[in-house]
Scaffold this motif. Structure first.
Motif, PDB file in Angstrom:
ATOM      1  N   ALA A  48     -30.481 -16.200 -14.438  1.00  0.00           N
ATOM      2  CA  ALA A  48     -31.025 -15.004 -15.080  1.00  0.00           C
ATOM      3  C   ALA A  48     -32.418 -15.287 -15.628  1.00  0.00           C
ATOM      4  O   ALA A  48     -33.314 -14.439 -15.539  1.00  0.00           O
ATOM      5  CB  ALA A  48     -30.089 -14.528 -16.189  1.00  0.00           C
ATOM      6  N   VAL A  80     -32.573  -7.544 -15.425  1.00  0.00           N
ATOM      7  CA  VAL A  80     -31.620  -8.632 -15.219  1.00  0.00           C
ATOM      8  C   VAL A  80     -30.469  -8.507 -16.214  1.00  0.00           C
ATOM      9  O   VAL A  80     -30.684  -8.416 -17.413  1.00  0.00           O
ATOM     10  CB  VAL A  80     -32.308 -10.010 -15.388  1.00  0.00           C
ATOM     11  CG1 VAL A  80     -31.296 -11.123 -15.206  1.00  0.00           C
ATOM     12  CG2 VAL A  80     -33.463 -10.145 -14.413  1.00  0.00           C
ATOM     13  N   SER A 114     -26.716 -10.389 -17.103  1.00  0.00           N
ATOM     14  CA  SER A 114     -25.969 -11.605 -16.835  1.00  0.00           C
ATOM     15  C   SER A 114     -24.766 -11.687 -17.761  1.00  0.00           C
ATOM     16  O   SER A 114     -24.884 -11.418 -18.960  1.00  0.00           O
ATOM     17  CB  SER A 114     -26.876 -12.819 -17.053  1.00  0.00           C
ATOM     18  OG  SER A 114     -26.161 -14.008 -16.831  1.00  0.00           O
TER      19      SER A 114
END
Length: 69
Positions: free
Chosen positions: A3, A16, A18
């Motif tokens: 990430a 992003v 995660s």
């Protein structure tokens, strides 16, 4: 770490997210140091648990975003 790389490489073009099924309470200090060596700071990131609800929420968010474009 993945990430962190994606956030760094994607800049503002990529969102992003995660999470993991069994996250620890904190990011591994060795991972923080290794990423620092390549110029990426992940020290402020927090491990998050991946749940069915979180997947549904993100899926709904992205579906709405795609439909608005």
């Amino acid at each position: 770490m993945a990430a962190g790389f994606m956030q760094s490489l994607g800049k503002e073009k990529v969102k992003v997210l995660s999470a993991g099924s069994m996250p620890k309470e904190q990011i591994n200090p060795v991972a923080i140091e290794v990423m620092k060596e390549v110029g990426i700071d992940i020290s402020n990131n927090q491990p998050k648990i991946l749940t069915t609800d979180s997947v549904k929420e993100r899926s709904e968010e992205h579906t709405s975003e795609l439909q608005s474009h």
